[in-house]
Motif scaffolding. Structure first.
Motif, PDB file in Angstrom:
ATOM      1  N   ALA A 297      35.212  51.857  26.479  1.00 30.09           N
ATOM      2  CA  ALA A 297      36.615  51.476  26.266  1.00 30.09           C
ATOM      3  C   ALA A 297      36.748  50.097  25.550  1.00 30.09           C
TER       4      ALA A 297
ATOM      5  N   SER B  50      38.759  40.450  27.624  1.00 30.45           N
ATOM      6  CA  SER B  50      37.527  41.252  27.104  1.00 30.45           C
ATOM      7  C   SER B  50      38.065  42.432  26.378  1.00 30.45           C
ATOM      8  N   LYS B  51      39.133  42.897  26.018  1.00 34.15           N
ATOM      9  CA  LYS B  51      39.711  44.030  25.333  1.00 34.15           C
ATOM     10  C   LYS B  51      40.434  43.330  24.458  1.00 34.15           C
TER      11      LYS B  51
ATOM     12  N   CYS C  87      37.860  40.544  34.093  1.00 32.33           N
ATOM     13  CA  CYS C  87      38.927  40.995  34.866  1.00 32.33           C
ATOM     14  C   CYS C  87      38.317  41.851  36.275  1.00 32.33           C
ATOM     15  N   ILE C  88      37.180  42.221  36.093  1.00 29.50           N
ATOM     16  CA  ILE C  88      36.416  42.965  37.291  1.00 29.50           C
ATOM     17  C   ILE C  88      36.479  41.991  38.371  1.00 29.50           C
TER      18      ILE C  88
ATOM     19  N   ASP D 173      45.946  45.774  37.452  1.00 28.42           N
ATOM     20  CA  ASP D 173      44.868  45.545  36.252  1.00 28.42           C
ATOM     21  C   ASP D 173      45.503  45.676  35.070  1.00 28.42           C
TER      22      ASP D 173
ATOM     23  N   ILE E  67      44.645  44.639  31.915  1.00 28.35           N
ATOM     24  CA  ILE E  67      43.851  44.023  30.996  1.00 28.35           C
ATOM     25  C   ILE E  67      44.184  44.741  29.517  1.00 28.35           C
ATOM     26  N   PHE E  68      44.849  45.857  29.419  1.00 30.59           N
ATOM     27  CA  PHE E  68      44.880  46.592  28.112  1.00 30.59           C
ATOM     28  C   PHE E  68      46.357  46.190  27.870  1.00 30.59           C
TER      29      PHE E  68
ATOM     30  N   TYR F 235      40.389  54.875  36.708  1.00 29.87           N
ATOM     31  CA  TYR F 235      39.066  54.220  36.150  1.00 29.87           C
ATOM     32  C   TYR F 235      38.002  54.024  37.407  1.00 29.87           C
TER      33      TYR F 235
ATOM     34  N   ASN G 180      44.122  53.372  31.624  1.00 27.60           N
ATOM     35  CA  ASN G 180      42.805  53.790  31.363  1.00 27.60           C
ATOM     36  C   ASN G 180      42.463  55.030  32.505  1.00 27.60           C
TER      37      ASN G 180
ATOM     38  N   LEU H 295      46.987  50.457  36.943  1.00 27.95           N
ATOM     39  CA  LEU H 295      46.607  50.153  35.662  1.00 27.95           C
ATOM     40  C   LEU H 295      47.992  50.763  34.968  1.00 27.95           C
TER      41      LEU H 295
ATOM     42  N   ARG I  54      33.523  37.011  28.864  1.00 27.29           N
ATOM     43  CA  ARG I  54      33.662  37.490  30.399  1.00 27.29           C
ATOM     44  C   ARG I  54      34.673  36.323  30.901  1.00 27.29           C
TER      45      ARG I  54
HETATM   46  C1  PLP Z   1      40.812  49.033  33.474  1.00 30.06           C
HETATM   47  C2  PLP Z   1      39.811  47.909  33.188  1.00 30.06           C
HETATM   48  N1  PLP Z   1      39.723  46.938  33.802  1.00 30.06           N
HETATM   49  C3  PLP Z   1      38.633  46.087  33.669  1.00 30.06           C
HETATM   50  C4  PLP Z   1      37.927  46.311  32.958  1.00 30.06           C
HETATM   51  C5  PLP Z   1      36.820  45.200  32.412  1.00 30.06           C
HETATM   52  O1  PLP Z   1      37.147  44.033  32.411  1.00 30.06           O
HETATM   53  P1  PLP Z   1      36.058  42.738  31.958  1.00 30.06           P
HETATM   54  O2  PLP Z   1      35.085  43.172  31.294  1.00 30.06           O
HETATM   55  O3  PLP Z   1      36.933  41.733  31.671  1.00 30.06           O
HETATM   56  O4  PLP Z   1      35.679  42.268  33.540  1.00 30.06           O
HETATM   57  C6  PLP Z   1      37.566  47.587  32.091  1.00 30.06           C
HETATM   58  C7  PLP Z   1      36.670  47.614  30.755  1.00 30.06           C
HETATM   59  O5  PLP Z   1      36.368  48.744  30.761  1.00 30.06           O
HETATM   60  C8  PLP Z   1      38.625  48.373  32.323  1.00 30.06           C
HETATM   61  O6  PLP Z   1      38.755  49.485  31.421  1.00 30.06           O
END
Ligand code: PLP
Length: 491
Positions: free
Chosen positions: A113, A311-312, A178-179, A281, A283-284, A203, A253, A248, A319
């Motif tokens: 992704a 990251s996206k 983000c993880i 989350d 991130i997108f 996800y 995702n 999300l 990171r």
């Molecule tokens: C929903 C979601 N959150 C977090 C991440 C990863 O975030 P990061 O690489 O910043 O840890 C992803 C990566 O695919 C994702 O799809």
């Protein structure tokens, strides 16, 4: 297991999945009598043993109840069944294999992704990174302290104002992606045994994070609009069946939809009224194609925790992520200390510079427009090539498409392996759930653009899915053969 036994096992699972879909959709109401073993066997062209195994599977999964001398009936508790939190089982060997392979080297990158390197301003980031290290080489020789590089935090705070969030920089913590933010947010607010509502499909990294923390899960399916079924979620809140909702909500995702603001306001108010934690989350969020970037839950409740990162949008390799919560900031900071101590400063300096003076907004506009084009191309190819009965999502942003074959018409675990041997990566549907409900689905990534290899890969996947559907219709439903080669439909 002999190959004949394996085939029989696959058939009764497919048959059970088909009946489950009818129950879940409400077509078969609680208390309805299910077809007899003999009728099922004749209707679907399977042996009576296979039909009986399918009914027993439904019984074991509490979809059906056996009544002595009367047969099988749709379980009365079926409506509530999905809403009971369950312990997530450790990964089976096959899922482990799939997760290990998703993201490893492959020729056609339809599994991830994220995008090809030309989507990101990597040259510029490399220069900024070099400058960041040269400006203060001493930084590299000292331990990382504090909650993050203040100018980066200031930029995040400034930008959040545009989507309804008024952040206190002291409660903002910069993380390793983000993880890490998500992991800290879960650990700061929940304990092993607590129950968490998630959107389904979910996800897969989140599912495994929940599993590793000993949290139970309720997977809430999407409603007709493509985002979480709000009524079902509110019922969980009202029944206090969950302690948290991990969402999300913006450019989900894998489904690619955002929960509209009015629905977010209702969910947030109910969560606050019932003491349920919302962890988002986001991130997108910045990849949304529309005019207005969707608001996070924090814009509707000061109690929501917000996780995000770059990251996206900027550079997956750096990171850098962040987590925000005024209420839980101290605990988040303590947990960060024992999680990874701190976050490296030079990448933060480089990102801060990019955000302040590097044309980040122009880059985001280009990125969104490119992603929208790539998603459209990939989607059109799927619609054109895949058999009738295939459904495909209509994302509002992000990188991915969700493709759904008729239930039981595809063994995605097999498809995944077959595709891999030809150098084609896909994300198989079963890793997005704790049970087999997405064994007929997969996720495709549009981030690597359109070329001849991708076109050939889509053709090949469509052919395999067509063959699988034809076999399925011959074996399971002789009267309902679907014609191939007609367009797939939107989800
Ligand atoms: C929903 C979601 N959150 C977090 C991440 C990863 O975030 P990061 O690489 O910043 O840890 C992803 C990566 O695919 C994702 O799809």
């Amino acid at each position: 297991m002999t190959s004949q036994e394996a085939w029989q096992a696959a058939r009764y699972r497919q048959l059970a999945e088909r009946i489950k879909v009818s129950i879940d959709s409400g077509a078969l109401q609680p208390g309805t009598r299910l077809p007899s073993v003999r009728t099922l066997a004749a209707q679907y062209g399977v042996s009576q043993t296979t039909a009986l195994n399918a009914l027993r599977t439904l019984e074991n999964q509490r979809y059906a109840e056996a009544r002595p001398k009367s047969g099988f009936f749709v379980a009365q508790a079926s409506a509530a069944r999905h809403d009971q939190a369950k312990v997530i089982a450790p990964l089976d060997e096959q899922t482990e294999l799939h997760l290990a392979l998703v993201g490893s080297e492959c020729r056609v990158r339809l599994d991830l992704a994220n995008g090809s390197s030309d989507l990101y301003p990597l040259e510029k980031m490399a220069v900024l990174l070099r400058k960041a290290s040269q400006a203060k080489p001493a930084v590299l020789g000292t331990a990382v302290k504090g909650t993050g590089y203040p100018p980066l935090k200031a930029e995040i705070v400034r930008r959040a104002l545009h989507h309804g969030c008024n952040l206190d920089p002291d409660a903002l913590l910069i993380t390793n992606g983000c993880i890490e933010a998500l992991s800290l947010a879960l650990r700061a607010t929940l304990s092993a045994g607590d129950a968490v509502a998630v959107e389904s499909p979910c996800y897969f990294v989140l599912l495994h994070m929940l599993q590793s923390l000993g949290l139970r899960v309720v997977e809430v399916p999407a409603g007709a609009a493509g985002y979480v079924d709000v009524d079902r979620l509110l019922a969980l809140f009202e029944n206090r069946a969950v302690n948290a909702f991990v969402t999300l909500a913006n450019i989900n995702n894998p489904l690619g939809k955002s929960i509209p603001s009015p629905a977010k306001a209702v969910i947030a108010a109910s969560a606050d009224a019932h003491g349920i934690v919302i962890i988002e989350d986001d991130i997108f969020g910045d990849t949304a194609f529309g005019e207005q970037r969707p608001f996070p839950f924090l814009a509707f409740s000061p109690n929501a925790l917000l996780c995000s990162g770059f990251s996206k949008t900027l550079a997956p390799g750096l990171r850098i992520g962040w987590v925000y919560s005024r209420q839980h900031s101290r605990r988040l900071m303590m947990l960060k200390y024992t999680s990874s101590m701190g976050t490296s400063i030079p990448p933060q300096r480089a990102i801060a510079e990019m955000l302040c003076n590097g044309g980040y907004d122009a880059h985001l506009r280009r990125l969104r427009s490119t992603l929208a084009t790539q998603i459209r191309q990939l989607r059109e190819a799927v619609v054109y090539s895949f058999p009738v009965g295939t459904q495909v999502s209509e994302p509002e942003g992000g990188y991915v498409l969700w493709v759904q074959m008729p239930p039981g018409a595809l063994n995605v675990r097999e498809l995944f392996i077959k595709a891999r041997t030809r150098g084609i990566g896909i994300a198989p549907g079963h890793i997005f759930a704790t049970d087999g409900r997405y064994d007929h689905c997969f996720r495709l990534n549009a981030g690597f653009g359109w070329d001849q290899d991708v076109a050939a890969a889509i053709e090949q996947l469509a052919t395999w899915c067509g063959e699988s559907l034809a076999v399925d219709n011959r074996a399971l439903s002789p009267n309902r053969m679907l014609s191939l080669g007609k367009p797939a439909t939107p989800l």
